[in-house]
Design a protein around this motif. Structure first.
Motif, mmCIF file in Angstrom:
data_model
loop_
_atom_site.group_PDB
_atom_site.id
_atom_site.type_symbol
_atom_site.label_atom_id
_atom_site.label_comp_id
_atom_site.label_asym_id
_atom_site.label_seq_id
_atom_site.Cartn_x
_atom_site.Cartn_y
_atom_site.Cartn_z
ATOM 1 N N SER A 85 51.210 59.858 -19.921
ATOM 2 C CA SER A 85 52.693 59.867 -20.521
ATOM 3 C C SER A 85 53.058 58.605 -21.092
ATOM 4 O O SER A 85 52.545 57.694 -20.897
ATOM 5 C CB SER A 85 53.529 60.541 -19.416
ATOM 6 O OG SER A 85 54.766 60.918 -19.989
ATOM 7 N N ASN A 100 58.835 70.591 -29.124
ATOM 8 C CA ASN A 100 57.626 69.708 -28.820
ATOM 9 C C ASN A 100 56.997 70.215 -27.519
ATOM 10 O O ASN A 100 55.791 70.170 -27.431
ATOM 11 C CB ASN A 100 58.447 68.321 -28.566
ATOM 12 C CG ASN A 100 58.255 67.137 -29.676
ATOM 13 O OD1 ASN A 100 57.323 66.648 -29.996
ATOM 14 N ND2 ASN A 100 59.469 67.262 -30.103
ATOM 15 N N VAL A 101 57.912 70.878 -26.691
ATOM 16 C CA VAL A 101 57.218 71.314 -25.276
ATOM 17 C C VAL A 101 56.422 72.635 -25.564
ATOM 18 O O VAL A 101 55.436 72.762 -25.359
ATOM 19 C CB VAL A 101 58.465 71.624 -24.221
ATOM 20 C CG1 VAL A 101 57.931 72.325 -23.024
ATOM 21 C CG2 VAL A 101 59.074 70.294 -24.043
ATOM 22 N N LEU A 105 52.439 73.357 -25.048
ATOM 23 C CA LEU A 105 52.240 74.941 -24.025
ATOM 24 C C LEU A 105 51.096 75.471 -24.923
ATOM 25 O O LEU A 105 50.248 76.044 -24.131
ATOM 26 C CB LEU A 105 53.476 75.562 -24.211
ATOM 27 C CG LEU A 105 54.346 75.475 -22.743
ATOM 28 C CD1 LEU A 105 55.894 76.334 -23.232
ATOM 29 C CD2 LEU A 105 53.654 75.759 -21.521
ATOM 30 N N GLY A 129 59.081 77.047 -22.148
ATOM 31 C CA GLY A 129 59.432 75.859 -22.653
ATOM 32 C C GLY A 129 60.632 75.203 -22.170
ATOM 33 O O GLY A 129 60.850 74.034 -21.697
ATOM 34 N N ILE A 132 60.521 74.631 -18.628
ATOM 35 C CA ILE A 132 59.855 73.148 -18.244
ATOM 36 C C ILE A 132 61.137 72.137 -18.520
ATOM 37 O O ILE A 132 61.349 71.073 -17.900
ATOM 38 C CB ILE A 132 58.624 72.694 -18.996
ATOM 39 C CG1 ILE A 132 57.630 73.757 -18.533
ATOM 40 C CG2 ILE A 132 58.326 71.454 -19.030
ATOM 41 C CD1 ILE A 132 56.492 73.759 -19.266
ATOM 42 N N LEU A 133 61.825 72.156 -19.681
ATOM 43 C CA LEU A 133 62.997 71.180 -19.898
ATOM 44 C C LEU A 133 64.127 71.310 -18.732
ATOM 45 O O LEU A 133 64.387 70.121 -18.477
ATOM 46 C CB LEU A 133 63.735 71.668 -21.276
ATOM 47 C CG LEU A 133 62.855 71.209 -22.532
ATOM 48 C CD1 LEU A 133 63.394 71.869 -23.758
ATOM 49 C CD2 LEU A 133 62.446 69.848 -22.661
ATOM 50 N N LEU A 157 61.168 64.008 -21.728
ATOM 51 C CA LEU A 157 60.553 64.702 -22.751
ATOM 52 C C LEU A 157 58.933 64.524 -22.711
ATOM 53 O O LEU A 157 58.522 65.566 -22.874
ATOM 54 C CB LEU A 157 61.000 64.710 -24.169
ATOM 55 C CG LEU A 157 60.628 65.733 -25.174
ATOM 56 C CD1 LEU A 157 60.692 67.095 -24.824
ATOM 57 C CD2 LEU A 157 61.111 65.477 -26.697
ATOM 58 N N GLU A 158 58.625 63.440 -22.690
ATOM 59 C CA GLU A 158 56.914 63.050 -22.553
ATOM 60 C C GLU A 158 56.498 63.683 -21.598
ATOM 61 O O GLU A 158 55.534 64.322 -21.529
ATOM 62 C CB GLU A 158 56.782 61.364 -22.702
ATOM 63 C CG GLU A 158 57.118 61.223 -24.083
ATOM 64 C CD GLU A 158 57.494 59.594 -24.189
ATOM 65 O OE1 GLU A 158 57.282 58.888 -23.180
ATOM 66 O OE2 GLU A 158 57.873 59.070 -25.341
ATOM 67 N N ALA A 160 57.868 66.240 -19.946
ATOM 68 C CA ALA A 160 57.753 67.712 -20.072
ATOM 69 C C ALA A 160 56.676 68.184 -20.840
ATOM 70 O O ALA A 160 56.060 69.192 -20.414
ATOM 71 C CB ALA A 160 59.293 68.159 -20.760
ATOM 72 N N VAL A 161 56.669 67.285 -21.884
ATOM 73 C CA VAL A 161 55.207 67.628 -22.792
ATOM 74 C C VAL A 161 53.883 67.605 -21.863
ATOM 75 O O VAL A 161 53.162 68.593 -21.907
ATOM 76 C CB VAL A 161 55.201 66.700 -24.120
ATOM 77 C CG1 VAL A 161 53.701 66.903 -24.637
ATOM 78 C CG2 VAL A 161 56.235 67.052 -24.930
ATOM 79 N N ALA A 164 53.607 70.601 -19.637
ATOM 80 C CA ALA A 164 53.222 71.878 -20.347
ATOM 81 C C ALA A 164 51.729 71.980 -20.377
ATOM 82 O O ALA A 164 51.168 72.987 -20.683
ATOM 83 C CB ALA A 164 53.972 71.650 -21.604
#
Ligand SMILES: Nc1ncnc2c1ncn2[C@@H]1O[C@H](COP(=O)(O)OP(=O)(O)O)[C@@H](O)[C@H]1O
Ligand SMILES: [Mg+2]
Length: 251
Positions: A85, A100-101, A105, A129, A132-133, A157-158, A160-161, A164
């Motif tokens: 990350s 992005n997420v 996924l 998504g 997860i956010l 957010l990274e 979260a990505v 996913a």
């Protein structure tokens, strides 16, 4: 041991005459934050590169959930759940946080139909998504483009990505860098919960953050692990104080 998620065995990597990684073995277990500390140039980032697959070892092996992944590419390792990350490059700046997420996924599921069916129209992906956010505290920012998020929000957010991609473990190289006092405090709280989902190998300069977060600490000096133990053990270790903590306090 079956609670070991990630294991390094005898990793070595030289650059010319310089041994950047010198026979490093370590484990990352379920539910823990294992912090890797050491002075600049000690070989922390090189070691992270060896684990993620960006750097090729001269000797040694990397095991993820009991599988030897030494010969696999960065992408193959990521697909197996090795999440790195805090690389800004993992985000697409002109896409919303949610998109992005959702892309992550979809990539995690190995689907390639996004070329047939735009990801934004997939209701299930949208729901997962958003979920997860919500977990990283960015639900209210779902429709904001990554480019317009704050530095701290992009870090989340990274994560979260990475979440996913259903990670088995996280590799975090200096996640607190550039965050203010408040951002750092928030990230520490968040990571304390995150480690229950997947253990974290953490490289971090902020020693207060390390001492608050780590279940175990390994100290790297000139490419070698000179000590490994709990926060209390590392703080009390005279070798560590001389080689690292002492140096830090004079900066
Ligand atoms: N690609 C490279 N080529 C040559 N030397 C490198 C390379 N990457 C790292 N090094 C050297 O290896 C040592 C360890 O670097 P690094 O892993 O970045 O340390 P740290 O992250 O602990 O500051 C340093 O002396 C650095 O100059
Ligand atoms: Mg580094």
């Amino acid at each position: 041991m079956d609670d070991v998620v990630l294991e390094l065995r005898g990793m070595c990597r030289s650059f010319g005459a310089l041994k950047a990684t010198d026979d490093v073995s370590l484990t990352l277990r379920h539910g823990e934050v294992h912090a890797l500390i050491g002075p600049n140039g000690a070989g922390k980032s090189t070691l992270m590169g060896l684990i993620s697959g960006r750097t090729t070892p001269d000797a040694g092996s990397v095991w993820l959930a009991g599988q030897d992944i030494t010969g696999l590419s960065v992408a193959q390792r990521a697909r197996l759940g090795l999440a790195r990350s805090f690389q800004v490059s993992s985000l697409i700046p002109e896409y919303s946080a949610l998109r992005n997420v959702m892309l992550a996924l979809q990539a995690g599921e190995g689907h390639s139909y996004r070329f047939l069916r735009p990801v934004v129209f997939d209701r299930t992906l949208q729901r997962v998504g958003r979920d997860i956010l919500d977990r990283v505290g960015l639900a209210a920012r779902a429709s904001v483009d990554a480019a317009f998020l704050s530095h701290g929000e992009r870090r989340l957010l990274e994560i979260a990505v990475a979440l996913a991609m259903k990670p088995q473990c996280f590799l975090l190289d200096e996640p607190m860098a550039g965050l203010g006092v408040e951002g750092t405090a928030r990230l520490i709280t968040f990571l304390q919960g995150l480690k229950q989902q997947a253990p974290i190998l953490l490289v971090e300069h902020d020693m207060d953050a390390v001492f608050r977060l780590a279940d175990r600490i390994s100290v790297l000096v000139y490419g070698r692990i000179i000590a490994s133990g709990t926060v209390a053990e590392i703080r009390a270790n005279p070798l560590v104080r001389a080689a690292y903590l002492g140096e830090e306090s004079t900066q």
